[in-house]
Write a protein that holds these residues in place. Structure first.
Motif, short mmCIF file in Angstrom:
data_model
loop_
_atom_site.label_atom_id
_atom_site.label_comp_id
_atom_site.label_asym_id
_atom_site.label_seq_id
_atom_site.Cartn_x
_atom_site.Cartn_y
_atom_site.Cartn_z
N THR A 44 27.15 45.63 28.44
CA THR A 44 27.56 46.88 27.85
C THR A 44 28.13 47.79 28.66
O THR A 44 28.97 48.67 27.99
CB THR A 44 26.61 47.21 27.01
OG1 THR A 44 25.60 47.86 27.96
CG2 THR A 44 25.67 46.24 26.26
N VAL A 45 28.25 47.64 30.05
CA VAL A 45 28.99 48.59 30.82
C VAL A 45 30.46 48.28 30.93
O VAL A 45 31.01 47.33 31.00
CB VAL A 45 28.29 48.52 32.20
CG1 VAL A 45 29.14 49.80 32.84
CG2 VAL A 45 26.83 49.10 32.09
N PRO A 46 31.28 49.45 30.51
CA PRO A 46 32.67 49.27 30.51
C PRO A 46 33.14 48.92 31.94
O PRO A 46 32.62 49.16 32.98
CB PRO A 46 33.32 50.48 30.36
CG PRO A 46 32.44 51.46 29.46
CD PRO A 46 31.05 50.48 29.97
N PRO A 47 34.15 47.84 32.15
CA PRO A 47 34.85 47.32 33.61
C PRO A 47 35.04 48.65 34.24
O PRO A 47 35.74 49.64 33.89
CB PRO A 47 35.71 46.32 33.04
CG PRO A 47 35.75 46.07 31.71
CD PRO A 47 35.13 47.20 31.11
N GLY A 48 34.65 48.55 35.61
CA GLY A 48 35.13 49.16 36.92
C GLY A 48 34.43 50.63 37.08
O GLY A 48 34.58 51.08 38.11
N PHE A 68 26.07 41.18 39.24
CA PHE A 68 26.74 40.97 38.10
C PHE A 68 28.09 41.36 38.17
O PHE A 68 28.94 41.48 37.32
CB PHE A 68 25.95 41.83 36.89
CG PHE A 68 24.72 41.40 36.46
CD1 PHE A 68 24.34 39.81 36.50
CD2 PHE A 68 23.61 42.00 36.21
CE1 PHE A 68 23.03 39.72 36.11
CE2 PHE A 68 22.38 41.62 35.89
CZ PHE A 68 22.13 40.41 35.93
N GLY A 69 28.44 42.04 39.35
CA GLY A 69 29.81 42.62 39.41
C GLY A 69 30.11 43.90 39.15
O GLY A 69 31.12 44.63 39.25
N LEU A 70 28.73 44.72 38.91
CA LEU A 70 29.03 46.50 38.43
C LEU A 70 28.93 47.14 39.77
O LEU A 70 28.48 46.72 40.74
CB LEU A 70 27.45 46.64 37.93
CG LEU A 70 27.27 46.06 36.53
CD1 LEU A 70 25.97 46.73 36.02
CD2 LEU A 70 28.38 46.56 35.41
N ASN A 71 29.69 48.08 39.84
CA ASN A 71 29.95 49.15 40.83
C ASN A 71 28.49 49.74 40.70
O ASN A 71 28.67 51.22 40.34
CB ASN A 71 30.94 49.92 40.67
CG ASN A 71 31.30 50.98 41.81
OD1 ASN A 71 30.66 50.95 42.94
ND2 ASN A 71 32.18 51.93 41.57
#
Length: 217
Positions: A44-48, A68-71
């Motif tokens: 649910t987190v917007p990309p980037g 997961f690719g989250l910053n």
């Protein structure tokens, strides 16, 4: 309750940092529902955008979010915990900070996780902490709060290998946590109960920061 609960919490977790990390390092592997909750939050987190893991401890959950690719980055009150997290998870950033006064700019965070990190916050301080979460989150950004389910508090004098501690552990009903989130400007979107057959059942609340109210003229 001790007036200097922040100081006691910091000292307690500085003391147990190494043993806490050793005991919890692989805990997520045996918790499929928590894994699912974290994946749902990540989706649910917007990309980037940056994602704050507030009260990150030794950084295991921050690293899981990062996978997961989250910053994702971690903040913890305990310098020993933050240092251990940097050592064990160099792929992510970690800093010392208090959730009572986050050193982050307004609306700078795209998602926020508080995974069992509110359990030492006294009831009268929780609304202020959630107001800080609201301040740093972008409009409509997701937040996931995990907590001990129940009611009442107990003083924890030792833990994680018998090391001395001096912290209160607070259990809360899901309805109380949801009301606090609502009062701080969040909309609760989902609720999960875990470990109901264990000594320490937990609750997870998924919520979103409400967008600014439009003025009516």
């Amino acid at each position: 309750m001790d007036a200097d609960w922040l100081g006691e919490t910091r000292t307690s977790y500085d003391t147990v940092a190494e043993s806490y990390a050793a005991q919890t390092r692989d805990a997520l592997g045996g918790a499929p529902f928590l894994q699912a909750a974290l994946k749902l939050f990540a989706d649910t987190v917007p990309p980037g955008g940056p994602v704050a893991d507030v009260g990150c401890g030794p950084g295991h959950i921050t690293a899981h979010l990062h996978s997961f690719g989250l910053n994702a980055f971690g903040l913890d009150l305990s310098p020993a915990m933050a240092g251990l997290a940097r050592r064990e998870h160099p792929e992510a950033e970690f800093a010392v900070g208090s959730m009572t006064a986050l050193g982050l700019a307004d609306e700078s965070v795209a998602g926020l996780l508080a995974f069992w990190s509110l359990i030492h916050i006294p009831d009268d301080a929780v609304p202020g902490v959630l107001a800080e979460f609201h301040r740093v989150l972008r409009p409509d950004a997701p937040v996931l709060v995990g907590f001990h389910l129940g009611d009442g508090s107990r003083l924890k004098k030792e833990g994680y290998g018998g090391h001395p501690m001096n912290v209160y552990v607070h259990r809360r009903p899901a309805e109380r946590m949801a009301a606090w989130l609502d009062g701080a400007g969040f909309t609760v979107t989902a609720h999960m109960l875990v470990g109901l057959d264990t000594r320490y059942p937990g609750g997870l609340l998924f919520a979103r920061r409400n967008p600014p109210q439009e003025r009516s003229y």
